[in-house]
Scaffold this motif. Structure first.
Motif, PDB file in Angstrom:
ATOM      1  N   SER A 296      -1.473 -21.123  -0.550  1.00 44.28           N
ATOM      2  CA  SER A 296      -2.577 -20.329   0.325  1.00 44.28           C
ATOM      3  C   SER A 296      -2.784 -19.203  -0.032  1.00 44.28           C
ATOM      4  O   SER A 296      -4.229 -19.149   0.258  1.00 44.28           O
TER       5      SER A 296
ATOM      6  N   GLN B 115     -10.266 -23.405   1.677  1.00 45.44           N
ATOM      7  CA  GLN B 115      -9.013 -23.344   2.314  1.00 45.44           C
ATOM      8  C   GLN B 115      -7.733 -24.665   2.427  1.00 45.44           C
ATOM      9  O   GLN B 115      -7.986 -25.424   1.415  1.00 45.44           O
TER      10      GLN B 115
ATOM     11  N   THR C 209      -6.700 -26.508   4.131  1.00 44.73           N
ATOM     12  CA  THR C 209      -5.680 -27.337   4.332  1.00 44.73           C
ATOM     13  C   THR C 209      -7.132 -28.469   2.593  1.00 44.73           C
ATOM     14  O   THR C 209      -6.258 -29.759   2.677  1.00 44.73           O
ATOM     15  N   ASN C 210      -7.891 -27.808   2.623  1.00 37.24           N
ATOM     16  CA  ASN C 210      -8.530 -28.984   1.112  1.00 37.24           C
ATOM     17  C   ASN C 210      -7.925 -28.581  -0.251  1.00 37.24           C
ATOM     18  O   ASN C 210      -8.478 -29.308  -1.046  1.00 37.24           O
TER      19      ASN C 210
END
Lengths: 171, 171
Positions: free
Chosen positions: B87, B96, B98-99
């Motif tokens: 992260s 992000q 998540t991507n």
DNA sequence: TATTGTTATACTCTATAACTATA
DNA sequence: TATAGTTATAGAGTATAACAATA
């Protein structure tokens, strides 16, 4: 309030590292930044990050107008080139004509543009703004002035000038 | 032969209007251009068009390497920050988390990166390059030098300097 | 409670192929 | 044959919500 960046010619305040400023045009730097080494000197990276910052501010400035960057530029070019073919407008913007269809569809649905008859070529559409489109673009023109002025105030006129001078070489 | 751009400091060839040059870094101007009015002076437009030109050249330069711009920057940051959390890498690049997962998945599938165990936080992955990843990035570093040198030759060192100086203000 | 990595999902943007009606 | 507009489709890139494991 702490701020983050050096003063430009006019009167720009410094941006503090920790100050959370959701409305600021320029992003806050993370407290514990990683080592990016020469990444910020790479053209693609530098251009991409700057472009994203500008588009985010554009979204905030144009939220009330309801135009995204590509939509604004399309209407802007149509205004200055009424009667041109759909594919000519698309080509001028670097958009493929196949992807430009849906944008034109939305403009027409919102009553902003008109697909007129071309005098000499029955295949082509002669694109123009409607009165409603002209009115919206008048508002948008006011907004873009504010938007562009913001960068001059933040970066300084000289910096914007040399930036745009060099960016023009790409076009 | 009609020409399009002024010579840069070194020895840049002139680009003809009609000369079709698919390999040229800078795009040809259309013969019958539309009136863009002040569009090229708008920050978002100027940055976006330039960024696209640079990314297209990046794609040509990195075709043999098999890295897209975001992939190159991710591996580059991982190389200079081994052991950091997934992260953290993502955040540094404005991606992000998540991507970022699928990008890391592909890196691992290609054997370029390793999701190691974090010493102090069992939730986190300590990301690093594998030997294969280091090797690929060594090749990529050679390629990026050529890529960046191209812009200096095309635009001139002074123009690149003032461009990057101003773009840094966005980061 | 908050964070890390993850999945699922949706929406935009972009790219290609193929069709139609004209030229 | 080529061009203008269109449809369909597929691939990136990006955004949000929700979950399990861990802090």
């Amino acid at each position: 309030m702490t701020t983050r960046r050096q003063k430009a010619s006019a009167g720009m305040a410094r941006r503090g590292v920790k100050a959370s400023s959701p409305d600021a045009a320029l992003p806050d730097r993370p407290v514990q930044a990683l080592d990016l080494n020469r990444l910020p000197t790479f053209m693609g990276y530098a251009l991409r990050r700057a472009q994203l910052v500008v588009f985010e501010q554009f979204a905030r400035d144009f939220a009330g107008i309801g135009l995204r960057p590509a939509q604004f530029t399309a209407l802007y070019v149509i205004q200055h080139n009424p009667g041109r073919k759909q594919s000519e407008i698309a080509a001028a913007l670097g958009i493929q004509r196949t992807n430009f269809v849906s944008m034109m569809d939305e403009f027409e649905r919102r009553g902003l543009t008109h697909r007129g008859k071309s005098a000499d070529d029955r295949r082509a559409h002669a694109i123009s703004l409607t009165d409603k489109g002209e009115k919206l673009l008048k508002k948008a023109t006011t907004t873009i002035e504010v938007h562009e002025r913001r960068w001059i105030d933040l970066l300084g006129q000289d910096n914007v000038d040399c930036l745009l001078k060099t960016l023009r070489m790409f076009m």
